[in-house]
Design an enzyme around this catalytic site. Structure first.
Site, mmCIF file in Angstrom:
data_model
loop_
_atom_site.group_PDB
_atom_site.id
_atom_site.type_symbol
_atom_site.label_atom_id
_atom_site.label_comp_id
_atom_site.label_asym_id
_atom_site.label_seq_id
_atom_site.Cartn_x
_atom_site.Cartn_y
_atom_site.Cartn_z
ATOM 1 N N SER A 52 -7.581 -11.951 11.743
ATOM 2 C CA SER A 52 -8.486 -12.542 10.751
ATOM 3 C C SER A 52 -9.918 -12.408 11.244
ATOM 4 O O SER A 52 -10.279 -12.945 12.295
ATOM 5 C CB SER A 52 -8.158 -14.022 10.547
ATOM 6 N N MET A 102 0.958 -21.106 4.906
ATOM 7 C CA MET A 102 -0.132 -21.641 5.733
ATOM 8 C C MET A 102 0.452 -22.593 6.779
ATOM 9 O O MET A 102 1.197 -23.520 6.447
ATOM 10 C CB MET A 102 -1.150 -22.402 4.872
ATOM 11 N N MET A 131 -13.744 -17.938 1.411
ATOM 12 C CA MET A 131 -13.772 -19.400 1.190
ATOM 13 C C MET A 131 -14.981 -19.778 0.352
ATOM 14 O O MET A 131 -16.084 -19.246 0.566
ATOM 15 C CB MET A 131 -13.873 -20.124 2.537
ATOM 16 N N HIS A 174 -7.474 -12.806 1.544
ATOM 17 C CA HIS A 174 -6.928 -14.155 1.316
ATOM 18 C C HIS A 174 -7.988 -14.985 0.613
ATOM 19 O O HIS A 174 -8.989 -15.363 1.213
ATOM 20 C CB HIS A 174 -6.557 -14.754 2.688
ATOM 21 N N GLY A 177 -6.479 -15.212 14.189
ATOM 22 C CA GLY A 177 -7.926 -15.092 14.326
ATOM 23 C C GLY A 177 -8.346 -15.303 15.756
ATOM 24 O O GLY A 177 -8.563 -14.338 16.514
ATOM 25 N N SER A 178 -8.433 -16.568 16.154
ATOM 26 C CA SER A 178 -8.922 -16.853 17.502
ATOM 27 C C SER A 178 -8.050 -16.219 18.587
ATOM 28 O O SER A 178 -8.575 -15.766 19.612
ATOM 29 C CB SER A 178 -9.054 -18.365 17.710
ATOM 30 N N ASP A 219 -10.732 -13.524 5.093
ATOM 31 C CA ASP A 219 -10.660 -14.889 4.564
ATOM 32 C C ASP A 219 -11.880 -15.228 3.721
ATOM 33 O O ASP A 219 -12.986 -15.365 4.239
ATOM 34 C CB ASP A 219 -10.568 -15.890 5.731
ATOM 35 N N ASP A 222 -0.069 -17.834 8.410
ATOM 36 C CA ASP A 222 -1.527 -17.883 8.606
ATOM 37 C C ASP A 222 -1.948 -19.243 9.146
ATOM 38 O O ASP A 222 -1.802 -20.259 8.461
ATOM 39 C CB ASP A 222 -2.222 -17.596 7.271
ATOM 40 N N GLY A 223 -2.479 -19.220 10.377
ATOM 41 C CA GLY A 223 -3.046 -20.426 10.969
ATOM 42 C C GLY A 223 -2.395 -20.797 12.287
ATOM 43 O O GLY A 223 -1.191 -21.050 12.349
ATOM 44 N N HIS A 229 -7.118 -8.968 8.069
ATOM 45 C CA HIS A 229 -7.046 -10.141 7.184
ATOM 46 C C HIS A 229 -8.449 -10.682 6.940
ATOM 47 O O HIS A 229 -9.204 -10.937 7.883
ATOM 48 C CB HIS A 229 -6.169 -11.196 7.852
ATOM 49 N N PHE A 249 -10.652 -23.441 8.034
ATOM 50 C CA PHE A 249 -11.276 -23.192 9.332
ATOM 51 C C PHE A 249 -10.327 -22.417 10.232
ATOM 52 O O PHE A 249 -9.111 -22.607 10.165
ATOM 53 C CB PHE A 249 -11.637 -24.522 10.020
ATOM 54 N N GLY A 250 -10.901 -21.572 11.088
ATOM 55 C CA GLY A 250 -10.126 -20.930 12.141
ATOM 56 C C GLY A 250 -9.959 -21.884 13.309
ATOM 57 O O GLY A 250 -10.600 -22.942 13.363
ATOM 58 N N MET A 302 -9.364 -18.222 -0.715
ATOM 59 C CA MET A 302 -9.312 -19.695 -0.705
ATOM 60 C C MET A 302 -10.423 -20.162 -1.628
ATOM 61 O O MET A 302 -11.437 -20.731 -1.208
ATOM 62 C CB MET A 302 -9.481 -20.207 0.730
HETATM 63 C C1 DX5 Z 1 -7.511 -20.529 7.673
HETATM 64 C C2 DX5 Z 1 -7.588 -19.027 7.499
HETATM 65 C C3 DX5 Z 1 -6.933 -18.296 8.616
HETATM 66 C C4 DX5 Z 1 -7.594 -18.527 9.936
HETATM 67 C C5 DX5 Z 1 -6.747 -18.072 11.056
HETATM 68 O O1 DX5 Z 1 -8.152 -21.163 6.637
HETATM 69 O O2 DX5 Z 1 -6.953 -18.638 6.309
HETATM 70 O O3 DX5 Z 1 -6.785 -16.923 8.347
HETATM 71 O O4 DX5 Z 1 -8.846 -17.931 10.009
HETATM 72 O O5 DX5 Z 1 -7.416 -18.379 12.236
HETATM 73 P P1 DX5 Z 1 -6.650 -18.899 13.533
HETATM 74 O O6 DX5 Z 1 -5.696 -17.819 13.917
HETATM 75 O O7 DX5 Z 1 -7.745 -19.080 14.506
HETATM 76 O O8 DX5 Z 1 -5.941 -20.178 13.163
HETATM 77 ZN ZN ZN Z 2 -6.266 -16.490 5.967
#
Ligand code: DX5
Ligand code: ZN
Length: 229
Positions: A12, A141, A41, A70, A198-199, A39, A176-177, A37, A147-148, A72
């Site tokens: 992500s 999810m 928002m 994705h 992501g992280s 994101d 995801d998450g 991916h 948030f990541g 949101m």
């Molecule tokens: C959350 C996002 C995810 C998120 C994943 O709202 O949809 O894609 O960025 O990040 P990590 O892997 O750090 O949870």
């Molecule tokens: Zn996502």
């Protein structure tokens, strides 16, 4: 885009350097990412704002493979054409984002894009039961979106239920998450085939030092396959 259930890692870019999206996308792909991916928002459906279709169009030329968008956002329908024109291969909308998710999935497919449907942690698997013939992906999810870097929420029962519900249909299960080396194996064992991270992918690296991305991706892939890392 042919369907297969082999494990896919989808970094992500929410965890990437926002001033270097193009180079970050190329770097994670070079380091072994299967999908990218993206994101989106809106500060309304979720409490955070990231970016919109113009950014997606700008990064598209830097992604060789699948751009997995994705959304949101709410509403979704007025923006489908913009994300399709931006070059999305997959557009995922949330069940919770409106009253007419069935219509939304039809509209995504009508725009020539694969259609995904996402479920927040509090939403049961049954919410997608009557959507599986018009969906290409179900996104489970494992954090509340926005948030990541949040803590993983265990959804293995929901994933198992969805896997059984999907049967032989060509529908991906994406998680995801909070996916990392500690959480990847439980979700793949339960039936997931696409892991967003992501992280856990971007930590330790940068566009000028991308090797840690590769190490992180290989570690998640190994953990998901049950290999001790
Ligand atoms: C959350 C996002 C995810 C998120 C994943 O709202 O949809 O894609 O960025 O990040 P990590 O892997 O750090 O949870
Ligand atoms: Zn996502």
């Amino acid at each position: 885009m042919t369907f297969d259930r082999t494990l896919k890692i989808a970094p992500s870019i929410l965890a990437a350097d926002f001033a270097n999206f193009g180079a970050e996308c190329a770097a994670v792909e070079n380091q072994g990412a299967d999908w990218v991916h993206v994101d989106v928002m809106d500060g309304h459906f979720v409490p955070n704002i990231s970016f919109g279709p113009t950014t997606c169009a700008a990064i598209r030329p830097h992604i060789k493979g699948i751009m997995d968008v994705h959304l949101m956002i709410a509403p979704v329908d007025p923006y489908i054409d913009a994300f399709a024109s931006a070059g999305a291969d997959i557009i995922t909308a949330h069940v919770e984002a409106g009253q007419h998710i069935h219509r939304t999935l039809q509209a995504i497919r009508a725009a020539g894009v694969k259609a995904g449907v996402a479920l927040n942690p509090g939403t049961p698997a049954a919410a997608v039961e009557h959507l599986l013939d018009i969906a290409d992906l179900v996104c489970v999810m494992t954090v509340n979106p926005g948030f990541g870097g949040q803590k993983f929420i265990d959804m293995t029962d929901k994933i198992r239920t969805l896997r059984a519900m999907i049967g032989d249909r060509p529908v991906h299960i994406e998680i995801d998450g909070g996916v990392d080396v500690n959480t990847a194996s439980s979700v793949t064992q339960a039936g997931a085939d696409v892991l967003v991270a992501g992280s856990a992918v971007f930590r330790g690296g940068s566009v000028s030092n991308p090797e840690p991305y590769g190490e992180n991706i290989r570690a998640i892939r190994a953990a998901a396959s049950g290999v001790y890392v």
